[in-house]
Design a protein around this motif. Structure first.
Motif, PDB file in Angstrom:
ATOM      1  N   HIS A  48       0.829  -1.203   0.000  1.00  0.00           N
ATOM      2  CA  HIS A  48       0.000   0.000   0.000  1.00  0.00           C
ATOM      3  C   HIS A  48       0.870   1.262   0.000  1.00  0.00           C
ATOM      4  O   HIS A  48       0.610   2.209  -0.758  1.00  0.00           O
ATOM      5  N   VAL A  49       1.881   1.278   0.856  1.00  0.00           N
ATOM      6  CA  VAL A  49       2.737   2.459   0.954  1.00  0.00           C
ATOM      7  C   VAL A  49       3.463   2.712  -0.362  1.00  0.00           C
ATOM      8  O   VAL A  49       3.522   3.845  -0.859  1.00  0.00           O
ATOM      9  N   LEU A  50       4.011   1.655  -0.957  1.00  0.00           N
ATOM     10  CA  LEU A  50       4.731   1.828  -2.214  1.00  0.00           C
ATOM     11  C   LEU A  50       3.793   2.247  -3.339  1.00  0.00           C
ATOM     12  O   LEU A  50       4.167   3.048  -4.207  1.00  0.00           O
ATOM     13  N   SER A  51       2.566   1.748  -3.329  1.00  0.00           N
ATOM     14  CA  SER A  51       1.587   2.189  -4.325  1.00  0.00           C
ATOM     15  C   SER A  51       1.250   3.664  -4.143  1.00  0.00           C
ATOM     16  O   SER A  51       1.044   4.393  -5.121  1.00  0.00           O
ATOM     17  N   HIS A  52       1.198   4.096  -2.891  1.00  0.00           N
ATOM     18  CA  HIS A  52       0.950   5.514  -2.627  1.00  0.00           C
ATOM     19  C   HIS A  52       2.116   6.372  -3.097  1.00  0.00           C
ATOM     20  O   HIS A  52       1.912   7.438  -3.706  1.00  0.00           O
ATOM     21  N   ILE A  53       3.348   5.928  -2.834  1.00  0.00           N
ATOM     22  CA  ILE A  53       4.519   6.661  -3.326  1.00  0.00           C
ATOM     23  C   ILE A  53       4.463   6.776  -4.844  1.00  0.00           C
ATOM     24  O   ILE A  53       4.727   7.848  -5.415  1.00  0.00           O
ATOM     25  N   ALA A  82     -10.586   8.300  -6.257  1.00  0.00           N
ATOM     26  CA  ALA A  82      -9.778   7.618  -7.273  1.00  0.00           C
ATOM     27  C   ALA A  82      -8.375   7.317  -6.741  1.00  0.00           C
ATOM     28  O   ALA A  82      -7.806   6.255  -7.040  1.00  0.00           O
ATOM     29  N   ARG A  83      -7.843   8.247  -5.958  1.00  0.00           N
ATOM     30  CA  ARG A  83      -6.528   8.007  -5.345  1.00  0.00           C
ATOM     31  C   ARG A  83      -6.577   6.775  -4.453  1.00  0.00           C
ATOM     32  O   ARG A  83      -5.713   5.904  -4.520  1.00  0.00           O
ATOM     33  N   THR A  84      -7.600   6.702  -3.596  1.00  0.00           N
ATOM     34  CA  THR A  84      -7.728   5.572  -2.672  1.00  0.00           C
ATOM     35  C   THR A  84      -7.893   4.262  -3.427  1.00  0.00           C
ATOM     36  O   THR A  84      -7.275   3.242  -3.080  1.00  0.00           O
ATOM     37  N   ALA A  85      -8.707   4.271  -4.482  1.00  0.00           N
ATOM     38  CA  ALA A  85      -8.923   3.055  -5.267  1.00  0.00           C
ATOM     39  C   ALA A  85      -7.639   2.609  -5.957  1.00  0.00           C
ATOM     40  O   ALA A  85      -7.348   1.405  -6.039  1.00  0.00           O
ATOM     41  N   ALA A  86      -6.860   3.565  -6.454  1.00  0.00           N
ATOM     42  CA  ALA A  86      -5.607   3.221  -7.133  1.00  0.00           C
ATOM     43  C   ALA A  86      -4.601   2.603  -6.163  1.00  0.00           C
ATOM     44  O   ALA A  86      -3.876   1.662  -6.522  1.00  0.00           O
ATOM     45  N   ILE A  87      -4.549   3.117  -4.937  1.00  0.00           N
ATOM     46  CA  ILE A  87      -3.643   2.539  -3.934  1.00  0.00           C
ATOM     47  C   ILE A  87      -4.051   1.105  -3.636  1.00  0.00           C
ATOM     48  O   ILE A  87      -3.207   0.197  -3.579  1.00  0.00           O
ATOM     49  N   GLU A  88      -5.340   0.893  -3.443  1.00  0.00           N
ATOM     50  CA  GLU A  88      -5.820  -0.456  -3.112  1.00  0.00           C
ATOM     51  C   GLU A  88      -5.551  -1.426  -4.255  1.00  0.00           C
ATOM     52  O   GLU A  88      -5.074  -2.548  -4.037  1.00  0.00           O
ATOM     53  N   GLU A  89      -5.838  -0.997  -5.470  1.00  0.00           N
ATOM     54  CA  GLU A  89      -5.592  -1.871  -6.620  1.00  0.00           C
ATOM     55  C   GLU A  89      -4.106  -2.142  -6.801  1.00  0.00           C
ATOM     56  O   GLU A  89      -3.683  -3.277  -7.033  1.00  0.00           O
ATOM     57  N   ALA A 101       7.315  -0.466 -10.747  1.00  0.00           N
ATOM     58  CA  ALA A 101       6.445   0.713 -10.764  1.00  0.00           C
ATOM     59  C   ALA A 101       7.086   1.876 -10.022  1.00  0.00           C
ATOM     60  O   ALA A 101       7.047   3.027 -10.499  1.00  0.00           O
ATOM     61  N   VAL A 102       7.659   1.598  -8.859  1.00  0.00           N
ATOM     62  CA  VAL A 102       8.281   2.675  -8.087  1.00  0.00           C
ATOM     63  C   VAL A 102       9.533   3.184  -8.799  1.00  0.00           C
ATOM     64  O   VAL A 102       9.773   4.392  -8.865  1.00  0.00           O
ATOM     65  N   THR A 103      10.327   2.269  -9.353  1.00  0.00           N
ATOM     66  CA  THR A 103      11.519   2.681 -10.099  1.00  0.00           C
ATOM     67  C   THR A 103      11.143   3.577 -11.269  1.00  0.00           C
ATOM     68  O   THR A 103      11.781   4.618 -11.514  1.00  0.00           O
ATOM     69  N   ASP A 104      10.097   3.202 -11.996  1.00  0.00           N
ATOM     70  CA  ASP A 104       9.646   4.021 -13.126  1.00  0.00           C
ATOM     71  C   ASP A 104       9.141   5.383 -12.653  1.00  0.00           C
ATOM     72  O   ASP A 104       9.374   6.414 -13.309  1.00  0.00           O
ATOM     73  N   THR A 105       8.444   5.405 -11.517  1.00  0.00           N
ATOM     74  CA  THR A 105       7.945   6.666 -10.974  1.00  0.00           C
ATOM     75  C   THR A 105       9.090   7.598 -10.606  1.00  0.00           C
ATOM     76  O   THR A 105       9.042   8.805 -10.882  1.00  0.00           O
ATOM     77  N   THR A 144      10.018  11.246   1.452  1.00  0.00           N
ATOM     78  CA  THR A 144      10.863  10.921   2.604  1.00  0.00           C
ATOM     79  C   THR A 144      10.069  10.243   3.712  1.00  0.00           C
ATOM     80  O   THR A 144      10.509   9.237   4.281  1.00  0.00           O
ATOM     81  N   ILE A 145       8.905  10.770   4.021  1.00  0.00           N
ATOM     82  CA  ILE A 145       8.109  10.202   5.108  1.00  0.00           C
ATOM     83  C   ILE A 145       7.656   8.792   4.763  1.00  0.00           C
ATOM     84  O   ILE A 145       7.765   7.863   5.577  1.00  0.00           O
ATOM     85  N   HIS A 146       7.169   8.584   3.550  1.00  0.00           N
ATOM     86  CA  HIS A 146       6.632   7.273   3.201  1.00  0.00           C
ATOM     87  C   HIS A 146       7.730   6.250   2.904  1.00  0.00           C
ATOM     88  O   HIS A 146       7.492   5.045   3.023  1.00  0.00           O
ATOM     89  N   THR A 147       8.914   6.702   2.549  1.00  0.00           N
ATOM     90  CA  THR A 147      10.037   5.753   2.459  1.00  0.00           C
ATOM     91  C   THR A 147      10.281   5.124   3.825  1.00  0.00           C
ATOM     92  O   THR A 147      10.516   3.918   3.939  1.00  0.00           O
ATOM     93  N   ALA A 148      10.192   5.933   4.882  1.00  0.00           N
ATOM     94  CA  ALA A 148      10.323   5.380   6.237  1.00  0.00           C
ATOM     95  C   ALA A 148       9.127   4.506   6.591  1.00  0.00           C
ATOM     96  O   ALA A 148       9.280   3.446   7.216  1.00  0.00           O
ATOM     97  N   ASP A 149       7.923   4.916   6.168  1.00  0.00           N
ATOM     98  CA  ASP A 149       6.719   4.142   6.474  1.00  0.00           C
ATOM     99  C   ASP A 149       6.761   2.735   5.875  1.00  0.00           C
ATOM    100  O   ASP A 149       6.120   1.822   6.394  1.00  0.00           O
ATOM    101  N   ALA A 150       7.490   2.557   4.780  1.00  0.00           N
ATOM    102  CA  ALA A 150       7.547   1.254   4.114  1.00  0.00           C
ATOM    103  C   ALA A 150       8.338   0.215   4.914  1.00  0.00           C
ATOM    104  O   ALA A 150       8.248  -0.987   4.620  1.00  0.00           O
ATOM    105  N   LEU A 151       9.114   0.657   5.895  1.00  0.00           N
ATOM    106  CA  LEU A 151       9.862  -0.261   6.770  1.00  0.00           C
ATOM    107  C   LEU A 151      10.762  -1.217   5.980  1.00  0.00           C
ATOM    108  O   LEU A 151      10.845  -2.409   6.269  1.00  0.00           O
ATOM    109  N   LEU A 152      11.466  -0.655   5.030  1.00  0.00           N
ATOM    110  CA  LEU A 152      12.415  -1.447   4.234  1.00  0.00           C
ATOM    111  C   LEU A 152      13.853  -1.238   4.695  1.00  0.00           C
ATOM    112  O   LEU A 152      14.787  -1.728   4.051  1.00  0.00           O
ATOM    113  N   GLY A 153      14.042  -0.519   5.795  1.00  0.00           N
ATOM    114  CA  GLY A 153      15.387  -0.276   6.296  1.00  0.00           C
ATOM    115  C   GLY A 153      15.658   1.184   6.571  1.00  0.00           C
ATOM    116  O   GLY A 153      16.722   1.539   7.087  1.00  0.00           O
TER     117      GLY A 153
END
Length: 243
Positions: A48-53, A82-89, A101-105, A144-153
């Motif tokens: 979800h977090v990465l989809s939001h990013i 639409a934003r919420t639906a896109a994150i969920e999908e 997807a994130v790399t392309d973004t 920056t905030i959501h990179t931390a939220d993803a808990l990837l390190g």
């Protein structure tokens, strides 16, 4: 030594590019299992977090592209639903698809912001009826905030000082009504101006710069924050909504 919010949009753009690099370096750790595990945001997985990013990165890049053409556009077609639906999908994708997807973004964001020249930062954008500099600052915060939220390190303890000072400025309206809130960052030479009316009771919150920024952003500080009211220990005050 205080590191203030960068004074030029070009300096903010450099900070954003550094944030892109940090997130790219973390993406290889995302496995299919890790993508389904909880993130730091209640009810959201890492996916979800990465989809939001992905979504906010593309939305702000689009603001930049349209502004350079002299056009205004909403951040998200279809608005918040639409934003919420896109994150969920988007959260249903496997790890490989999310990483791509994130790399392309990030590549799209870098290209969009690199095209903005020194005379362009005051161009109007549809996002909050602001300008291009404000849209770039939004992307800096969200990235920056959501990179931390993803808990990837990455965690708020890794946030750069410039971003922390920016958050303390931007999120000052979260200070509760009826108090004069003073934030004191340990090891920071310059005191910050208090928020709130001069005749209100003073509440002081003291801790590291990153912990203060995390608390004001609604994230868990790594270390303790010390709060005093009229010189006596007190619980941390409840913050208002995001501005």
């Amino acid at each position: 030594m205080t590191t203030p919010t960068p004074t030029t949009a070009e300096a903010v753009r450099d900070e954003v590019e550094a944030g892109h690099a940090r997130l790219r370096a973390l993406l290889p750790a995302l496995t299919d299992t890790a993508a389904r595990e909880p993130a730091a945001l209640p009810g959201w997985s890492r996916a979800h977090v990465l989809s939001h990013i992905e979504g906010i990165g593309r939305a702000m890049a689009r603001q930049a592209r349209y502004a350079l053409r002299g056009e205004l556009i909403v951040a998200y077609d279809g608005g918040f639903p639409a934003r919420t639906a896109a994150i969920e999908e988007g959260s249903r994708r496997d790890a490989a698809a999310l990483r791509q997807a994130v790399t392309d973004t990030l590549a799209e964001a870098s290209a969009a912001w690199a095209a903005v020249g020194p005379a362009d930062w005051s161009r109007p954008v549809g996002y909050r009826d602001g300008d291009l500099r404000g849209a770039l600052l939004c992307w800096w915060r969200e990235l920056t905030i959501h990179t931390a939220d993803a808990l990837l390190g990455d965690s708020p303890a890794d946030w750069p000082p410039a971003l922390c000072h920016h958050l303390l400025d931007h999120l000052a309206p979260r200070a509760p009504k009826g108090i004069r809130l003073t934030l004191e960052a340990t090891a920071d030479a310059a005191p910050r101006p208090p928020c709130g009316p001069a005749d209100a009771p003073t509440v002081t919150v003291r801790g590291t710069l990153t912990d203060l920024a995390a608390w004001l952003a609604g994230r868990a500080p790594r270390g303790p924050l010390h709060c005093t009211r009229a010189g006596t220990g007190s619980p941390l005050p409840a913050l208002r909504d995001w501005p």
